[in-house]
Design an enzyme around this catalytic site. Structure first.
Site, PDB file in Angstrom:
ATOM      1  CG  HIS A  93      -4.718 -21.768  16.681  1.00 54.24           C
ATOM      2  ND1 HIS A  93      -3.674 -20.914  16.413  1.00 54.24           N
ATOM      3  CD2 HIS A  93      -5.836 -21.020  16.641  1.00 54.24           C
ATOM      4  CE1 HIS A  93      -4.159 -19.692  16.232  1.00 54.24           C
ATOM      5  NE2 HIS A  93      -5.459 -19.733  16.368  1.00 54.24           N
ATOM      6  CB  SER A 139      -4.159 -10.331   4.249  1.00 52.96           C
ATOM      7  OG  SER A 139      -3.046  -9.586   3.834  1.00 52.96           O
ATOM      8  CE  LYS A 195      -2.671 -13.559   4.708  1.00 52.96           C
ATOM      9  NZ  LYS A 195      -1.301 -13.209   4.269  1.00 52.96           N
ATOM     10  CE  LYS A 242      -0.295  -8.178  13.801  1.00 49.78           C
ATOM     11  NZ  LYS A 242       0.654  -7.628  12.813  1.00 49.78           N
ATOM     12  CE  LYS A 275       5.891  -9.902  10.102  1.00 47.66           C
ATOM     13  NZ  LYS A 275       4.683  -9.157  10.466  1.00 47.66           N
TER      14      LYS A 275
HETATM   15  N1  GLU Z   1       2.813  -7.804   7.608  1.00 46.43           N
HETATM   16  C1  GLU Z   1       1.501  -7.439   8.060  1.00 46.43           C
HETATM   17  C2  GLU Z   1       1.392  -7.631   9.558  1.00 46.43           C
HETATM   18  O1  GLU Z   1       2.354  -7.605  10.268  1.00 46.43           O
HETATM   19  C3  GLU Z   1       0.414  -8.122   7.261  1.00 46.43           C
HETATM   20  C4  GLU Z   1       0.324  -9.586   7.382  1.00 46.43           C
HETATM   21  C5  GLU Z   1      -0.669 -10.236   6.444  1.00 46.43           C
HETATM   22  O2  GLU Z   1      -1.394  -9.535   5.763  1.00 46.43           O
HETATM   23  O3  GLU Z   1      -0.678 -11.459   6.404  1.00 46.43           O
HETATM   24  O4  GLU Z   1       0.336  -7.741  10.102  1.00 46.43           O
END
Ligand code: GLU
Length: 474
Positions: free
Chosen positions: A64, A362, A69, A93, A105
């Protein structure tokens, strides 16, 4: 419920619980829940005179917003279901902390301890190559980051691999975050997730109403904390709450057992010991307990699971004695355990909020890379000279013999100093964590049908994702 669902099912169950309280069309509800795509790759790398085949994934949960990320995990337990669950959590998140990304992921099934540095570089570059050529690593489409088993080192290899394959992309540095500073990283990214856990706890402790729900009072000072996992997230969270907020980390659980000290552990010394010996055993200032998991059930105020998913489950949920659990890891509490804990009156600060500090910073790193300038470079000295101007003027007024006052040197130094990148990052992170907490708690306190912070967090996130889909005409 007697059997434990898988991690992905567990996330779906909690999603469904929240979505029932919303007024979404079944079509949109399903669209948001399902994972859009998962790419599986099996590639061979010639190592130690033989070809070794590795399996990796990159899952995209929701587009969306783009880029999508989420980190890349290197662990033996990596499999499709897990990567998809983690990608879904990334969507929620990012929406919750308003980082303008969809959720994704990645994972590679590997035990990083089995390979030396040069071998790891070959494997990582090859995995990155497979993802880059399918635009599953790309500054405008999909931006990975560190996760369990990966860190700055791997991100530096990935960005270099991307540059080699995209020699004219001026935004190449933004293809991945969590890079070392000299490869385009940002100050404060390594500590960010742990720092976010600290800011989340500080924000929780600002509200008497919220503390009352967990049967807690006062501040973080002297609160008894148990931390599971002293990796990057657990280490920073434990260090900051003990050193800066005066909390007592009374136990740390690691792979080889737990170490307990009711007076509070020195986290830096313990971390050093773990780095040197590979475990917590034989750490002098604490008692060693071989059955680490049993310490999750020890009496404490705050429990911070900062390792794997599913560690608090149907088997041990009933024995948990913490008043407050903050999920620094992704998915440490299964959906069944979540119900049990809720009925026991344990307050849970959910993963999608608690560990969002990583992706928040990030986001700052990605913006820094796209703007090609370090934060604070333009304004820092200007800010300092304006402050100097004010101090000079006050000093001049102070020269008037009829007025007697003096500024302390400490105030002058602090006031004069313009914010550097690290301070700006921390301030941006604190602001994001506070704003996200407030959006969550508002739902928690105003709706009678929302019993917990997790459901509230889902409601806020899903609402935002849905609004974004609807505005696209989906
Ligand atoms: N791996 C981290 C998480 O689970 C960071 C992800 C990121 O910074 O894109 O949130």
């Amino acid at each position: 419920m007697t059997t434990e669902p898988s991690f992905r099912e567990s996330v779906d169950i909690m999603f469904n619980k929240a979505v029932k309280l919303m007024d979404l069309s079944p079509g949109l509800e399903r669209k948001i829940r399902v994972c859009n795509s998962t790419y599986t790759v099996r590639f061979g790398v010639r190592l130690r005179g033989e070809i070794h085949t590795f399996t990796g994934y990159r899952s995209v949960h929701s587009e969306h917003m783009e880029p999508v990320k989420g980190g890349i995990r290197f662990a033996m337990g990596v499999e499709q279901d897990e990567v998809e669950a983690l990608a879904a959590l990334m969507t929620y998140k990012c929406a919750l902390v308003q980082a303008p990304f969809g959720g994704s992921k990645g994972g590679l099934r590997i035990d990083p301890r089995e390979w030396d540095e040069h071998e790891m570089e070959q494997i990582t570059r090859r995995f990155a190559y497979e993802l880059i050529k399918r635009d599953l690593i790309n500054p405008s489409q999909n931006v990975p980051a560190p996760d369990m088993g990966t860190g700055e080192r791997e991100m530096a290899w990935i960005v270099d691999q991307y540059r080699r394959m995209n020699t004219t992309d001026i935004n190449a540095a933004a293809c991945v975050t969590g890079k070392p500073i000299n490869a385009g990283g940002i100050q404060g990214r390594v500590e960010a997730t742990g720092r976010g856990v600290q800011y989340g706890l500080q924000e929780f402790f600002r509200y008497d109403e919220d503390k009352a729900k967990a049967n807690l009072t006062g501040t973080l000072k002297d609160k008894r904390v148990i931390v599971q996992g002293l990796g990057n997230v657990g280490y920073h969270a434990a260090k900051f709450v003990s050193e800066e907020d005066g909390a007592k980390v009374i136990a740390v659980i690691e792979r080889d057992g737990a170490i307990v000290n009711p007076d509070g552990l020195n986290i830096d010394l313990l971390k050093e010991h773990i780095m040197m010996t590979g475990g917590v055993k034989d750490f002098l200032s604490g008692d060693y307990v071989a059955d680490g998991a049993s310490i999750l059930e020890m009496e404490c105020d705050i429990l911070i699971p900062a390792a794997l998913e599913g560690v608090i489950n149907l088997k041990n949920a009933d024995q948990i004695k913490a008043n407050l659990i903050i999920e620094a890891a992704n998915g440490p509490i299964t959906s069944g355990a979540d119900e049990i804990l809720l009925n026991k009156g344990v307050v849970i600060i959910p993963d999608m909020y608690a560990n969002a500090g990583g992706v928040t910073v990030s986001y700052f790193e990605w913006v820094k890379n796209l703007s090609h300038i370090r934060f604070g470079r333009m304004q820092r000295r200007q800010e300092e000279s304006r402050h100097q101007l004010l101090l000079d003027e006050l000093q001049r007024l102070g020269d008037d013999p009829s007025i007697t006052w003096e500024m302390s040197d400490d105030f002058k130094t602090k006031y004069l100093k313009g914010a550097d990148e690290l301070e700006l990052v921390r301030s941006g992170l604190d602001d994001s964590m506070r704003a996200a907490y407030q959006s969550m708690r508002e739902v928690w306190h105003t709706r009678d049908d929302v019993p917990d912070l997790r459901t509230a967090a889902f409601l806020v996130s899903i609402e935002r994702v849905a609004a974004s889909y609807l505005s696209k005409g989906l």
